[in-house]
Scaffold this active site. Structure first.
Site, short mmCIF file in Angstrom:
data_model
loop_
_atom_site.label_atom_id
_atom_site.label_comp_id
_atom_site.label_asym_id
_atom_site.label_seq_id
_atom_site.Cartn_x
_atom_site.Cartn_y
_atom_site.Cartn_z
N LYS A 1 0.68 -1.25 -0.06
CA LYS A 1 0.06 0.06 -0.06
C LYS A 1 0.79 1.12 -0.20
CE LYS A 1 -4.45 -1.72 1.44
NZ LYS A 1 -5.50 -1.98 2.27
N LYS B 1 -5.25 -11.50 -4.81
CA LYS B 1 -6.46 -11.72 -4.04
C LYS B 1 -7.82 -10.74 -4.48
CE LYS B 1 -6.52 -8.93 0.07
NZ LYS B 1 -7.59 -8.58 0.98
N LYS C 1 -11.66 -5.21 -2.59
CA LYS C 1 -12.81 -4.28 -2.51
C LYS C 1 -12.07 -2.91 -3.51
CE LYS C 1 -14.36 -4.25 2.29
NZ LYS C 1 -13.06 -4.08 3.24
N1 AQP Z 1 -9.86 -12.04 -1.15
C1 AQP Z 1 -10.06 -12.74 0.08
N2 AQP Z 1 -10.29 -14.10 0.45
C2 AQP Z 1 -10.55 -14.27 1.98
N3 AQP Z 1 -10.85 -13.58 2.79
C3 AQP Z 1 -10.66 -12.19 2.43
N4 AQP Z 1 -10.54 -11.14 3.11
C4 AQP Z 1 -10.39 -9.89 2.53
N5 AQP Z 1 -10.22 -10.47 1.30
C5 AQP Z 1 -10.25 -11.68 1.30
C6 AQP Z 1 -10.95 -10.98 4.82
O1 AQP Z 1 -12.20 -10.25 4.80
C7 AQP Z 1 -11.85 -9.41 6.20
C8 AQP Z 1 -12.27 -8.31 6.07
O2 AQP Z 1 -11.37 -7.56 5.27
P1 AQP Z 1 -11.08 -5.92 5.54
O3 AQP Z 1 -12.01 -5.25 4.82
O4 AQP Z 1 -10.94 -5.42 6.86
O5 AQP Z 1 -9.60 -5.66 4.86
P2 AQP Z 1 -9.09 -6.33 3.78
O6 AQP Z 1 -8.42 -7.51 3.82
O7 AQP Z 1 -7.91 -5.25 3.22
O8 AQP Z 1 -10.09 -6.46 2.39
P3 AQP Z 1 -10.04 -5.99 1.09
O9 AQP Z 1 -11.25 -6.55 0.29
O10 AQP Z 1 -8.85 -6.36 0.32
O11 AQP Z 1 -10.11 -4.48 1.09
P4 AQP Z 1 -9.29 -3.42 0.61
O12 AQP Z 1 -9.28 -3.37 -1.07
O13 AQP Z 1 -9.89 -2.29 1.17
O14 AQP Z 1 -7.85 -3.39 1.13
C9 AQP Z 1 -10.38 -9.98 6.84
O15 AQP Z 1 -10.41 -10.81 7.68
C10 AQP Z 1 -9.73 -10.38 5.57
O16 AQP Z 1 -8.73 -11.30 5.74
#
Ligand code: AQP
Length: 324
Positions: A111, A190, A193
């Site tokens: 990031k 992965k 969002k």
């Molecule tokens: N692709 C994924 N597969 C399995 N688990 C996932 N998690 C996120 N992406 C996957 C799990 O979802 C929970 C909440 O995630 P978060 O919103 O706190 O943050 P993140 O991991 O940063 O999710 P994103 O979607 O990738 O968001 P952005 O794009 O904003 O960074 C966590 O338990 C995470 O492990």
């Protein structure tokens, strides 16, 4: 009874990676454990965001999680910034966290490359450690991407215990079966969002879901090998479809008879079936802002009682018991 803590950032629409990697696990755990689930809004400030829309994103994350099965009668559901002890403990923990450990975090490296070297991004894992340790949680249901942060939480807990006296348990991860759902448009990274085209949102309607599954990348670099895209579709099929449907396609794959023209529609329908009631319930909940407000007020109240008690004990151990 084991204590469980986990959180989700209000950074955008919740997707099936969040659902399978975290939320589904939370829904099961709330049946038998003492669970706290938080919309971690303070974490979401570490990436560029629109302050005007943050309130709506928090409300949406709350409604979506409840629609997906979180029950305010069974678990404590709250918004992180409503419990100021999270930030208070974060400061105390910064004083025992080596900078080198923070700089090694993969998420920080990825990031910060995109958005610059901000201390909030560097200290993100300390805030996460504070979230978990504040409630002396034993179990943390997360996706694989958060394992490294959780390891650091254990390092911080050990450092605190050896410096100030045994206090924190060392929290363990609780992984789901689909612990790393991959992006539909690039199955080597992965589902996220913040990557448009990578995800199916819990709010997508049946047509959107069908189109996204149809477009999912399945190409293979090596002939005869199961490509990351196909492996990802099977992860989703196992999670969403009935066992006999999964077994049929797994056999087709093994026999070299797999037809995407059959697999993709079957997968799309299984996802549509599971997500439709969630989408409808979310709409109903969003029309009841008073109810959502009451849920977080009651959750923050419960969380705060425990957080206050623990903060007092932590501060005493650190010599901050100000009685003259
Ligand atoms: N692709 C994924 N597969 C399995 N688990 C996932 N998690 C996120 N992406 C996957 C799990 O979802 C929970 C909440 O995630 P978060 O919103 O706190 O943050 P993140 O991991 O940063 O999710 P994103 O979607 O990738 O968001 P952005 O794009 O904003 O960074 C966590 O338990 C995470 O492990």
């Amino acid at each position: 009874m084991a204590k469980v803590f986990s959180g989700i950032q209000p950074t955008g629409i919740i997707h099936i990676g969040n659902y399978l990697g975290a939320i589904k696990n939370w829904v099961e755990l709330q049946e038998e454990h003492d669970c706290l689930f938080s919309i971690v809004d303070l974490h979401s400030l570490t990436v560029p965001y629109d302050p005007k829309g943050l309130g709506d994103r928090i409300k949406d994350a709350l409604a979506t999680n409840i629609a997906a099965g979180l029950d305010p009668e069974k678990a404590t559901i709250f918004v992180q910034s409503m419990v100021p002890e999270h930030t208070e403990l974060t400061w105390l923990l910064t004083t025992i966290t080596p900078v080198g450990n923070l700089e090694r975090m993969t998420q920080y490296k990825e990031k910060s490359e995109k958005q610059g070297l901000l201390s909030g991004l560097l200290c993100y894992p300390i805030l996460m450690a504070a979230d978990i340790l504040l409630y002396k949680a034993d179990l943390v249901p997360v996706g694989e991407d958060q394992i490294q942060h959780l390891e650091l939480t254990r390092v911080i807990a050990r450092k605190f215990n050896s410096t100030f006296g045994e206090y924190f348990p060392e929290p363990q991860p609780k992984l789901s079966k689909a612990t790393r759902v991959m992006a539909l448009n690039d199955p080597t990274s992965k589902m996220s969002k913040s990557i448009p085209g990578s995800y199916i949102a819990l709010t997508d309607d049946p047509e959107e879901i069908r189109t996204k599954v149809k477009r999912a990348v399945t190409a293979s670099d090596v002939e005869g090998e199961v490509s990351p895209g196909v492996a990802n579709l099977f992860t989703l099929l196992e999670a969403f479809a009935p066992k006999d449907v999964y077994n049929k396609f797994a056999k087709d794959l093994e026999d070299g008879n797999l037809k995407f023209s059959e697999l993709k529609p079957a997968l799309a329908e299984a996802i549509v079936e599971e997500l439709t009631p969630i989408r409808e319930k979310r709409q109903e909940l969003l029309a009841k802002p008073k109810f959502l407000e009451e849920v977080v007020a009651a959750g923050a109240d419960r969380a705060r009682r425990e957080a206050k008690q623990h903060m007092q004990e932590i501060k005493e151990l650190m010599g901050l018991n100000l009685t003259f």
